[in-house]
Enzyme design. Structure first.
Site, short mmCIF file in Angstrom:
data_model
loop_
_atom_site.label_atom_id
_atom_site.label_comp_id
_atom_site.label_asym_id
_atom_site.label_seq_id
_atom_site.Cartn_x
_atom_site.Cartn_y
_atom_site.Cartn_z
N LEU A 1 5.56 -65.02 11.06
CA LEU A 1 5.99 -65.08 9.65
C LEU A 1 4.76 -65.27 8.76
O LEU A 1 3.89 -66.08 9.09
CB LEU A 1 6.96 -66.25 9.46
N ASN B 1 5.79 -54.18 5.02
CA ASN B 1 6.12 -54.28 6.43
C ASN B 1 6.99 -53.11 6.82
O ASN B 1 7.71 -52.55 5.98
CB ASN B 1 6.89 -55.59 6.69
N HIS C 1 10.02 -52.12 9.48
CA HIS C 1 10.96 -52.70 10.44
C HIS C 1 11.68 -51.54 11.12
O HIS C 1 12.12 -50.59 10.44
CB HIS C 1 11.96 -53.61 9.71
C1 GRF Z 1 6.99 -50.78 15.56
O1 GRF Z 1 8.21 -50.40 16.15
C2 GRF Z 1 7.24 -51.32 14.19
O2 GRF Z 1 8.34 -50.75 13.52
C3 GRF Z 1 7.55 -52.76 14.47
O3 GRF Z 1 6.70 -53.13 15.54
C4 GRF Z 1 6.37 -51.96 16.28
C5 GRF Z 1 4.87 -51.85 16.31
O4 GRF Z 1 4.50 -50.92 17.26
N1 GRF Z 1 7.29 -53.58 13.29
P1 GRF Z 1 2.91 -50.63 17.38
O5 GRF Z 1 2.23 -51.95 17.72
O6 GRF Z 1 2.45 -50.09 16.05
O7 GRF Z 1 2.80 -49.62 18.49
#
Ligand code: GRF
Length: 186
Positions: A86, A101, A103
């Site tokens: 966080l 961010n 998600h």
């Molecule tokens: C991705 O699925 C992103 O949406 C989420 O965490 C994952 C990160 O993957 N927040 P990476 O480390 O960029 O391969």
């Protein structure tokens, strides 16, 4: 020239994808720093290969000192790409509407504590959802509830597994996150 910093806790495939996109599209956007909470994160190897400076920080650094905020002073946008901690309120307040961010689901559904990585896709499959996708949003003090910037969707078939859903979602991330970052900074 605009500067961005990227936070990641794991593999960092999004971070590398963003770097490749920005370099390949002559954008005036530079990734000045890649930061991680995990000294073993593969994102550190990606940063080295890409020639991007990196910084590893501890919980104490992040929550009890200004070390990380000080490292971000020249940054125009902070990008969280697979960052699992966080963001401390001091940092959110130091960078209003400057932290985004991604998600891997369609917030507000499948968001909040514990909803990250494969857990999200497992829940999508378990609940037989017919669609999922990505949400790119500003980070505010309520974290996953910040203003949504973009959402992109993909279909989920009954034949899909959490792995095939993850592949579809990663594809959306790689296609849309870099462009959205460039749009925010344009
Ligand atoms: C991705 O699925 C992103 O949406 C989420 O965490 C994952 C990160 O993957 N927040 P990476 O480390 O960029 O391969």
């Amino acid at each position: 020239m605009k500067n961005i910093a990227i936070f990641a806790s794991g593999s960092g495939s999004n971070a590398e994808n963003i770097a490749n996109y920005l370099r390949g599209n002559n954008s005036n956007i530079n990734i000045s720093l890649i930061l991680t909470n995990n000294p073993k994160a593969f994102v550190l190897e990606r940063a080295e290969k890409l020639g991007i400076p990196s910084m590893t920080f501890s919980r104490t650094d992040f929550y009890e000192t200004n070390k990380v905020i000080e490292a971000l002073q020249s940054v125009d946008l902070i990008v969280l790409a697979g960052f699992l901690w966080l963001v401390p309120v001091d940092m959110v307040r130091a960078f209003p509407n400057k932290i985004v961010n991604i998600h891997p689901a369609l917030l507000p559904n499948y968001g909040g504590k514990g909803m990250y990585g494969m857990r999200v896709h497992e829940a999508i499959v378990a609940n037989k959802e017919t669609e999922t996708g990505i949400t790119i949003h500003y980070v505010n003090e309520a974290y996953d509830e910040g203003q949504i910037i973009a959402q992109k969707k993909c279909r989920v078939e009954l034949s899909d597994t959490s792995e095939t859903v993850a592949q579809k979602v990663h594809k959306l991330e790689y296609e849309h996150f870099p462009k959205t970052i460039a749009q925010i900074l344009s």
